[in-house]
Design a protein around this motif. Sequence first.
Motif, PDB file in Angstrom:
ATOM      1  N   LYS A   1      -4.994  10.332   3.416  1.00  0.00           N
ATOM      2  CA  LYS A   1      -4.385   9.071   2.980  1.00  0.00           C
ATOM      3  C   LYS A   1      -3.747   9.225   1.594  1.00  0.00           C
ATOM      4  CE  LYS A   1      -5.467   4.347   3.820  1.00  0.00           C
ATOM      5  NZ  LYS A   1      -6.491   3.371   4.110  1.00  0.00           N
ATOM      6  N   ALA A   2      -4.439   9.931   0.686  1.00  0.00           N
ATOM      7  CA  ALA A   2      -3.876  10.177  -0.651  1.00  0.00           C
ATOM      8  C   ALA A   2      -2.630  11.042  -0.548  1.00  0.00           C
ATOM      9  CB  ALA A   2      -4.915  10.823  -1.558  1.00  0.00           C
ATOM     10  N   LYS A   3      -2.654  12.032   0.312  1.00  0.00           N
ATOM     11  CA  LYS A   3      -1.483  12.901   0.483  1.00  0.00           C
ATOM     12  C   LYS A   3      -0.270  12.089   0.932  1.00  0.00           C
ATOM     13  CE  LYS A   3       0.519  16.560   3.233  1.00  0.00           C
ATOM     14  NZ  LYS A   3       0.393  17.488   4.348  1.00  0.00           N
ATOM     15  N   GLN A   4      -0.458  11.220   1.913  1.00  0.00           N
ATOM     16  CA  GLN A   4       0.660  10.417   2.404  1.00  0.00           C
ATOM     17  C   GLN A   4       1.228   9.519   1.313  1.00  0.00           C
ATOM     18  OE1 GLN A   4       2.158  11.129   5.239  1.00  0.00           O
ATOM     19  NE2 GLN A   4       0.574  12.690   5.398  1.00  0.00           N
ATOM     20  N   LYS A   5       0.351   8.935   0.486  1.00  0.00           N
ATOM     21  CA  LYS A   5       0.824   8.077  -0.602  1.00  0.00           C
ATOM     22  C   LYS A   5       1.545   8.900  -1.664  1.00  0.00           C
ATOM     23  CE  LYS A   5       1.393   4.214  -2.719  1.00  0.00           C
ATOM     24  NZ  LYS A   5       2.308   3.196  -2.200  1.00  0.00           N
ATOM     25  N   LEU A   6       1.026  10.083  -1.991  1.00  0.00           N
ATOM     26  CA  LEU A   6       1.694  10.955  -2.958  1.00  0.00           C
ATOM     27  C   LEU A   6       3.088  11.337  -2.482  1.00  0.00           C
ATOM     28  CD1 LEU A   6      -1.292  13.275  -3.923  1.00  0.00           C
ATOM     29  CD2 LEU A   6      -0.145  11.653  -5.455  1.00  0.00           C
TER      30      LEU A   6
ATOM     31  N   ASP B   1      -5.938   1.262   0.278  1.00  0.00           N
ATOM     32  CA  ASP B   1      -4.980   0.161   0.327  1.00  0.00           C
ATOM     33  C   ASP B   1      -5.645  -1.077   0.914  1.00  0.00           C
ATOM     34  OD1 ASP B   1      -5.176   0.973   2.948  1.00  0.00           O
ATOM     35  OD2 ASP B   1      -3.054   1.329   3.240  1.00  0.00           O
ATOM     36  N   GLY B   2      -6.960  -1.168   0.728  1.00  0.00           N
ATOM     37  CA  GLY B   2      -7.735  -2.261   1.289  1.00  0.00           C
ATOM     38  C   GLY B   2      -7.698  -3.528   0.461  1.00  0.00           C
ATOM     39  N   LEU B   3      -8.369  -4.537   0.941  1.00  0.00           N
ATOM     40  CA  LEU B   3      -8.418  -5.842   0.290  1.00  0.00           C
ATOM     41  C   LEU B   3      -9.164  -5.813  -1.040  1.00  0.00           C
ATOM     42  CD1 LEU B   3      -9.144  -8.088   3.394  1.00  0.00           C
ATOM     43  CD2 LEU B   3      -6.985  -7.837   2.165  1.00  0.00           C
ATOM     44  N   ASN B   4     -10.079  -4.884  -1.209  1.00  0.00           N
ATOM     45  CA  ASN B   4     -10.865  -4.802  -2.448  1.00  0.00           C
ATOM     46  C   ASN B   4     -10.154  -4.040  -3.551  1.00  0.00           C
ATOM     47  OD1 ASN B   4     -13.011  -6.270  -1.458  1.00  0.00           O
ATOM     48  ND2 ASN B   4     -14.026  -4.471  -0.610  1.00  0.00           N
ATOM     49  N   GLY B   5      -8.959  -3.642  -3.324  1.00  0.00           N
ATOM     50  CA  GLY B   5      -8.209  -2.933  -4.355  1.00  0.00           C
ATOM     51  C   GLY B   5      -7.347  -1.844  -3.774  1.00  0.00           C
ATOM     52  N   LYS B   6      -6.201  -1.663  -4.388  1.00  0.00           N
ATOM     53  CA  LYS B   6      -5.285  -0.614  -3.972  1.00  0.00           C
ATOM     54  C   LYS B   6      -5.192   0.410  -5.077  1.00  0.00           C
ATOM     55  CE  LYS B   6      -2.208  -3.228  -1.022  1.00  0.00           C
ATOM     56  NZ  LYS B   6      -0.837  -3.553  -0.709  1.00  0.00           N
ATOM     57  N   GLY B   7      -5.015   1.652  -4.682  1.00  0.00           N
ATOM     58  CA  GLY B   7      -4.766   2.685  -5.664  1.00  0.00           C
ATOM     59  C   GLY B   7      -5.538   3.959  -5.408  1.00  0.00           C
TER      60      GLY B   7
END
Length: 109
Positions: free
Chosen positions: A7-12, A83-89
């Motif tokens: 998931k981090a790779k896709q966002k990067l 990227d959930g409801l409790n915070g994104k990043g």
Amino acid sequence: MVFISDKAKQKLISLMKEEGTSQNLTFVRVGVKNGGCSGMSYELTFDKKRNKEDEIFQDKDMKILVDKNSIPYLHGITLEYSDGLNGKGFYFINPNAKHTCGCGKSFSS
């Protein structure tokens, strides 16, 4: 070794595209600095240049740079993305940390 979740790779990769670059041309730089609510905080940036004192790691076809002073604190760390409801990043899972803050952006060793 420094690891990156899928998931981090896709966002990067998405962020690199927004900046007009790609994973073939850009390094992911991970480091630590003094500060944050737990004593030390993580740094996460893109860099096009490798410095002489940098260690290079590769995970999931991503090139990761870590400066020599940060390596003892980051050995075995995983970069995650939420990227959930409790915070994104981005946040880090650090097996070396004795205490972490709730946001995952700072730690103590």
